[in-house]
Design a protein around this motif. Sequence first.
Motif, PDB file in Angstrom:
ATOM      1  N   HIS A 267       0.835  -1.209   0.000  1.00  0.00           N
ATOM      2  CA  HIS A 267       0.000   0.000   0.000  1.00  0.00           C
ATOM      3  C   HIS A 267       0.861   1.247   0.000  1.00  0.00           C
ATOM      4  O   HIS A 267       1.948   1.268   0.586  1.00  0.00           O
ATOM      5  CB  HIS A 267      -0.903   0.008   1.237  1.00  0.00           C
ATOM      6  CG  HIS A 267      -2.159   0.796   1.041  1.00  0.00           C
ATOM      7  ND1 HIS A 267      -2.216   2.164   1.203  1.00  0.00           N
ATOM      8  CD2 HIS A 267      -3.400   0.413   0.665  1.00  0.00           C
ATOM      9  CE1 HIS A 267      -3.449   2.572   0.949  1.00  0.00           C
ATOM     10  NE2 HIS A 267      -4.188   1.541   0.618  1.00  0.00           N
ATOM     11  N   LEU A 268       0.360   2.284  -0.664  1.00  0.00           N
ATOM     12  CA  LEU A 268       1.023   3.583  -0.728  1.00  0.00           C
ATOM     13  C   LEU A 268       0.031   4.677  -0.372  1.00  0.00           C
ATOM     14  O   LEU A 268      -1.180   4.509  -0.518  1.00  0.00           O
ATOM     15  CB  LEU A 268       1.559   3.851  -2.145  1.00  0.00           C
ATOM     16  CG  LEU A 268       2.500   2.812  -2.753  1.00  0.00           C
ATOM     17  CD1 LEU A 268       2.814   3.180  -4.186  1.00  0.00           C
ATOM     18  CD2 LEU A 268       3.779   2.705  -1.944  1.00  0.00           C
ATOM     19  N   THR A 269       0.553   5.813   0.075  1.00  0.00           N
ATOM     20  CA  THR A 269      -0.217   7.058   0.102  1.00  0.00           C
ATOM     21  C   THR A 269       0.475   8.016  -0.851  1.00  0.00           C
ATOM     22  O   THR A 269       1.666   8.306  -0.698  1.00  0.00           O
ATOM     23  CB  THR A 269      -0.278   7.657   1.518  1.00  0.00           C
ATOM     24  OG1 THR A 269      -1.053   6.788   2.355  1.00  0.00           O
ATOM     25  CG2 THR A 269      -0.942   9.021   1.499  1.00  0.00           C
ATOM     26  N   GLN A 270      -0.274   8.463  -1.839  1.00  0.00           N
ATOM     27  CA  GLN A 270       0.259   9.352  -2.864  1.00  0.00           C
ATOM     28  C   GLN A 270      -0.566  10.642  -2.882  1.00  0.00           C
ATOM     29  O   GLN A 270      -1.708  10.664  -2.416  1.00  0.00           O
ATOM     30  CB  GLN A 270       0.193   8.679  -4.238  1.00  0.00           C
ATOM     31  CG  GLN A 270       1.058   7.418  -4.364  1.00  0.00           C
ATOM     32  CD  GLN A 270       2.528   7.719  -4.523  1.00  0.00           C
ATOM     33  OE1 GLN A 270       3.363   7.171  -3.805  1.00  0.00           O
ATOM     34  NE2 GLN A 270       2.878   8.585  -5.450  1.00  0.00           N
ATOM     35  N   PRO A 271      -0.007  11.732  -3.406  1.00  0.00           N
ATOM     36  CA  PRO A 271      -0.764  12.984  -3.473  1.00  0.00           C
ATOM     37  C   PRO A 271      -1.890  12.894  -4.506  1.00  0.00           C
ATOM     38  O   PRO A 271      -1.909  11.990  -5.347  1.00  0.00           O
ATOM     39  CB  PRO A 271       0.301  14.000  -3.882  1.00  0.00           C
ATOM     40  CG  PRO A 271       1.349  13.209  -4.572  1.00  0.00           C
ATOM     41  CD  PRO A 271       1.374  11.878  -3.898  1.00  0.00           C
ATOM     42  N   PRO A 272      -2.809  13.847  -4.457  1.00  0.00           N
ATOM     43  CA  PRO A 272      -4.007  13.761  -5.290  1.00  0.00           C
ATOM     44  C   PRO A 272      -3.754  14.264  -6.704  1.00  0.00           C
ATOM     45  O   PRO A 272      -2.701  14.853  -7.004  1.00  0.00           O
ATOM     46  CB  PRO A 272      -4.969  14.697  -4.552  1.00  0.00           C
ATOM     47  CG  PRO A 272      -4.060  15.765  -4.022  1.00  0.00           C
ATOM     48  CD  PRO A 272      -2.809  15.033  -3.593  1.00  0.00           C
ATOM     49  N   PRO A 273      -4.705  14.048  -7.607  1.00  0.00           N
ATOM     50  CA  PRO A 273      -4.592  14.640  -8.936  1.00  0.00           C
ATOM     51  C   PRO A 273      -4.488  16.157  -8.833  1.00  0.00           C
ATOM     52  O   PRO A 273      -5.193  16.784  -8.048  1.00  0.00           O
ATOM     53  CB  PRO A 273      -5.891  14.210  -9.635  1.00  0.00           C
ATOM     54  CG  PRO A 273      -6.807  13.785  -8.534  1.00  0.00           C
ATOM     55  CD  PRO A 273      -5.948  13.285  -7.436  1.00  0.00           C
ATOM     56  N   GLY A 274      -3.545  16.728  -9.601  1.00  0.00           N
ATOM     57  CA  GLY A 274      -3.317  18.169  -9.527  1.00  0.00           C
ATOM     58  C   GLY A 274      -2.449  18.584  -8.370  1.00  0.00           C
ATOM     59  O   GLY A 274      -2.428  19.762  -7.993  1.00  0.00           O
ATOM     60  N   VAL A 275      -1.688  17.658  -7.781  1.00  0.00           N
ATOM     61  CA  VAL A 275      -0.868  17.948  -6.614  1.00  0.00           C
ATOM     62  C   VAL A 275      -0.022  19.206  -6.822  1.00  0.00           C
ATOM     63  O   VAL A 275       0.553  19.422  -7.883  1.00  0.00           O
ATOM     64  CB  VAL A 275       0.044  16.739  -6.285  1.00  0.00           C
ATOM     65  CG1 VAL A 275       0.876  16.319  -7.471  1.00  0.00           C
ATOM     66  CG2 VAL A 275       0.964  17.050  -5.098  1.00  0.00           C
ATOM     67  N   GLN A 276       0.043  20.017  -5.767  1.00  0.00           N
ATOM     68  CA  GLN A 276       0.914  21.201  -5.759  1.00  0.00           C
ATOM     69  C   GLN A 276       1.949  21.156  -4.645  1.00  0.00           C
ATOM     70  O   GLN A 276       2.791  22.038  -4.537  1.00  0.00           O
ATOM     71  CB  GLN A 276       0.056  22.466  -5.603  1.00  0.00           C
ATOM     72  CG  GLN A 276      -0.901  22.716  -6.751  1.00  0.00           C
ATOM     73  CD  GLN A 276      -0.168  22.899  -8.067  1.00  0.00           C
ATOM     74  OE1 GLN A 276       0.754  23.708  -8.167  1.00  0.00           O
ATOM     75  NE2 GLN A 276      -0.551  22.114  -9.079  1.00  0.00           N
ATOM     76  N   GLN A 277       1.899  20.130  -3.809  1.00  0.00           N
ATOM     77  CA  GLN A 277       2.782  20.033  -2.651  1.00  0.00           C
ATOM     78  C   GLN A 277       4.251  19.991  -3.068  1.00  0.00           C
ATOM     79  O   GLN A 277       4.642  19.260  -3.976  1.00  0.00           O
ATOM     80  CB  GLN A 277       2.440  18.767  -1.859  1.00  0.00           C
ATOM     81  CG  GLN A 277       3.264  18.538  -0.633  1.00  0.00           C
ATOM     82  CD  GLN A 277       2.997  19.550   0.471  1.00  0.00           C
ATOM     83  OE1 GLN A 277       3.905  19.904   1.209  1.00  0.00           O
ATOM     84  NE2 GLN A 277       1.779  20.015   0.593  1.00  0.00           N
ATOM     85  N   LEU A 278       5.056  20.799  -2.388  1.00  0.00           N
ATOM     86  CA  LEU A 278       6.502  20.824  -2.601  1.00  0.00           C
ATOM     87  C   LEU A 278       7.157  20.368  -1.297  1.00  0.00           C
ATOM     88  O   LEU A 278       7.645  21.165  -0.513  1.00  0.00           O
ATOM     89  CB  LEU A 278       6.965  22.226  -2.997  1.00  0.00           C
ATOM     90  CG  LEU A 278       6.396  22.765  -4.311  1.00  0.00           C
ATOM     91  CD1 LEU A 278       6.816  24.219  -4.514  1.00  0.00           C
ATOM     92  CD2 LEU A 278       6.842  21.908  -5.491  1.00  0.00           C
ATOM     93  N   GLY A 279       7.168  19.069  -1.095  1.00  0.00           N
ATOM     94  CA  GLY A 279       7.640  18.530   0.168  1.00  0.00           C
ATOM     95  C   GLY A 279       9.148  18.395   0.236  1.00  0.00           C
ATOM     96  O   GLY A 279       9.816  18.104  -0.756  1.00  0.00           O
ATOM     97  N   ASN A 280       9.696  18.636   1.406  1.00  0.00           N
ATOM     98  CA  ASN A 280      11.102  18.354   1.710  1.00  0.00           C
ATOM     99  C   ASN A 280      12.076  18.970   0.712  1.00  0.00           C
ATOM    100  O   ASN A 280      13.032  18.336   0.272  1.00  0.00           O
ATOM    101  CB  ASN A 280      11.329  16.846   1.797  1.00  0.00           C
ATOM    102  CG  ASN A 280      10.468  16.202   2.865  1.00  0.00           C
ATOM    103  OD1 ASN A 280      10.036  16.862   3.814  1.00  0.00           O
ATOM    104  ND2 ASN A 280      10.202  14.923   2.724  1.00  0.00           N
ATOM    105  N   GLY A 281      11.809  20.206   0.322  1.00  0.00           N
ATOM    106  CA  GLY A 281      12.736  20.920  -0.548  1.00  0.00           C
ATOM    107  C   GLY A 281      12.562  20.690  -2.029  1.00  0.00           C
ATOM    108  O   GLY A 281      13.360  21.179  -2.843  1.00  0.00           O
ATOM    109  N   ALA A 282      11.530  19.931  -2.441  1.00  0.00           N
ATOM    110  CA  ALA A 282      11.298  19.696  -3.868  1.00  0.00           C
ATOM    111  C   ALA A 282      11.008  21.021  -4.574  1.00  0.00           C
ATOM    112  O   ALA A 282      10.426  21.944  -3.999  1.00  0.00           O
ATOM    113  CB  ALA A 282      10.138  18.733  -4.062  1.00  0.00           C
ATOM    114  N   THR A 283      11.400  21.123  -5.842  1.00  0.00           N
ATOM    115  CA  THR A 283      11.154  22.345  -6.615  1.00  0.00           C
ATOM    116  C   THR A 283       9.971  22.198  -7.560  1.00  0.00           C
ATOM    117  O   THR A 283       9.459  23.193  -8.068  1.00  0.00           O
ATOM    118  CB  THR A 283      12.403  22.721  -7.429  1.00  0.00           C
ATOM    119  OG1 THR A 283      12.772  21.612  -8.257  1.00  0.00           O
ATOM    120  CG2 THR A 283      13.557  23.065  -6.490  1.00  0.00           C
ATOM    121  N   THR A 284       9.542  20.987  -7.829  1.00  0.00           N
ATOM    122  CA  THR A 284       8.348  20.742  -8.640  1.00  0.00           C
ATOM    123  C   THR A 284       7.508  19.674  -7.970  1.00  0.00           C
ATOM    124  O   THR A 284       8.046  18.760  -7.324  1.00  0.00           O
ATOM    125  CB  THR A 284       8.713  20.275 -10.066  1.00  0.00           C
ATOM    126  OG1 THR A 284       9.506  19.087  -9.984  1.00  0.00           O
ATOM    127  CG2 THR A 284       9.482  21.355 -10.811  1.00  0.00           C
TER     128      THR A 284
END
Length: 560
Positions: free
Chosen positions: A67-84
């Motif tokens: 099992h995974l938890t993934q962000p939703p369609p249209g995700v905008q989250q920039l977690g842990n220093g991500a740039t996109t």
Amino acid sequence: MRKIAVLLLVTAGLVVPSPAQAAGNTLTVNVGTVVRPVTHVAAGGLYAVDTGSKPPLEQLYPLRLNHLTQPPPGVQQLGNGATTPCCDGLLVAGKVTSAGAQQFLRLPDIYPNFPYRWVSWADWEAKVRTMVQARTAATGTTNIDGYELWNEPDWTWNTASAGSFLDGWTRTHRLIRTLDTVTPIVGPSHAIYNHQWMVDFLTNARNTSTLPDVIVWHELDNDSYLNVQAHVNDYRAIEQSLGISPRPISINEYASPSQVDIPSVAVHYMAVFERHGIRSAERAYWYEAGTLNGLLHNNAPTSSYWTYKWYGDMAGNIVQTIPGSWLEGVAAYDSTRRFVNVVFGGDSGSNTVRVNGLGALGSQVRATLVRSGTTGRTTNQSAPIAVSSTTYTVSGGSISVPVTGMNALDSYQLLITPASGAATWQQRYEAENATVVNANRFSAASASSGGYVGQIDGIANSRNQSFVDFLVNVPAARAYTMTIGYANGTGATATQGLAYNGSAWQTVSYPATAAWGVFGSTVNASVTLRAGWNVIRLAKGSPNFAGGTGYAELDYINLA
């Protein structure tokens, strides 16, 4: 994901879960005491999978992801220093399905910031409508088994602007049910398990008819694996006191930042999740997305990868393990191949693994021992480290395997097979070990390995179609005869669809049998598989399949 303050114990430059105790401890494995069918409960992650080759499917297959938890369609989250933004649950759905996993969509990760920055109810409800409508329009996607309404509301919910979280839960739940009456809703996803918070949440959810279908919380502190049993027991007592029917429990973030890359700590979490009835559990997302939460670096294994690969090798039933001090482990017995697979760790020095109930393996067994190493998350390790391979005489159904010079940070695998020769590849795959979608696992004395899958009934759409996916690994590209063990108590022939690796659908017919849950009947089909990993689906309903007729329960498939 969250920032936490932790007290760290450092040994040799690495953080260890607890002080290693004196040597001389024994981990006991009781092969004859079944805990549950193998489903690889702890094999999952948050933001673990991205699109494309990050990570490659070939690295996912051996882990048998649950099992995974993934962000939703249209995700905008920039977690842990991500740039996109990355890892949109709908965009990765095909890869995740091929790997055998289901996934939650974490709806608040539509916001770009963490902690989330609340705008308004009008804004949030518009976002929810857009995300849910995108999911319902994705009619070929079958592996979304939950909307996670919020993440860690105990510290990320903006009460001043949005009102109380309990009212917000009720309002959001009701909105989603006007848009999608099928997909499960999961929560409350607290960062820390708290008795009173859970009482308040469940009381409100019961009174407003907005109970979650799956209960979720996180275990992120350095001592969390010590508390799982107490938290589960407390939750079940609350549930019972409020007259709420039992819900599956998902721990969809586990392990602190200092723990997540220590192989022996992973073993502790695997053991307690299996032992205490958790349905699914996912490594936390503290660092880079799309790396299986640090199991891969540059798309190649780290030392921790091998711990999860050994866990992925488990088949049949999880059997009882009794820890000795900090020496902990998880074990499985595959009765068809007569394999005992023990993954363990947590203590230093010279210790022992005692395995009981080995009578079916013969008078002598081969015990092969390997260890993970401790590379951390940014150093690759191409293979486990060999330790020993020894033949033991079984006495009273038991052997004791000494493990000398243990490193408390390492994980270890002990594989026990008949000395006269072990199976070269897995031919039988139990349905209860497979990916079961919109159906249920049951036990029966006549079933192979004691379990089967029933209630494979849904045909309506991609959110409630019922099927079982078998992830199989074969030695050569060729046609195989696939024997299917089944039961059909309808009194008439039933049918299901059969497809593999994107092939065209064919129909499997199941003549009537004596009764439901009584096994021994089989039918055969031919499947042409590629060398290595393949996905075989048996379906009552599935995208691009018109649907089966009648009903059948599945015991196993066998490839020959």
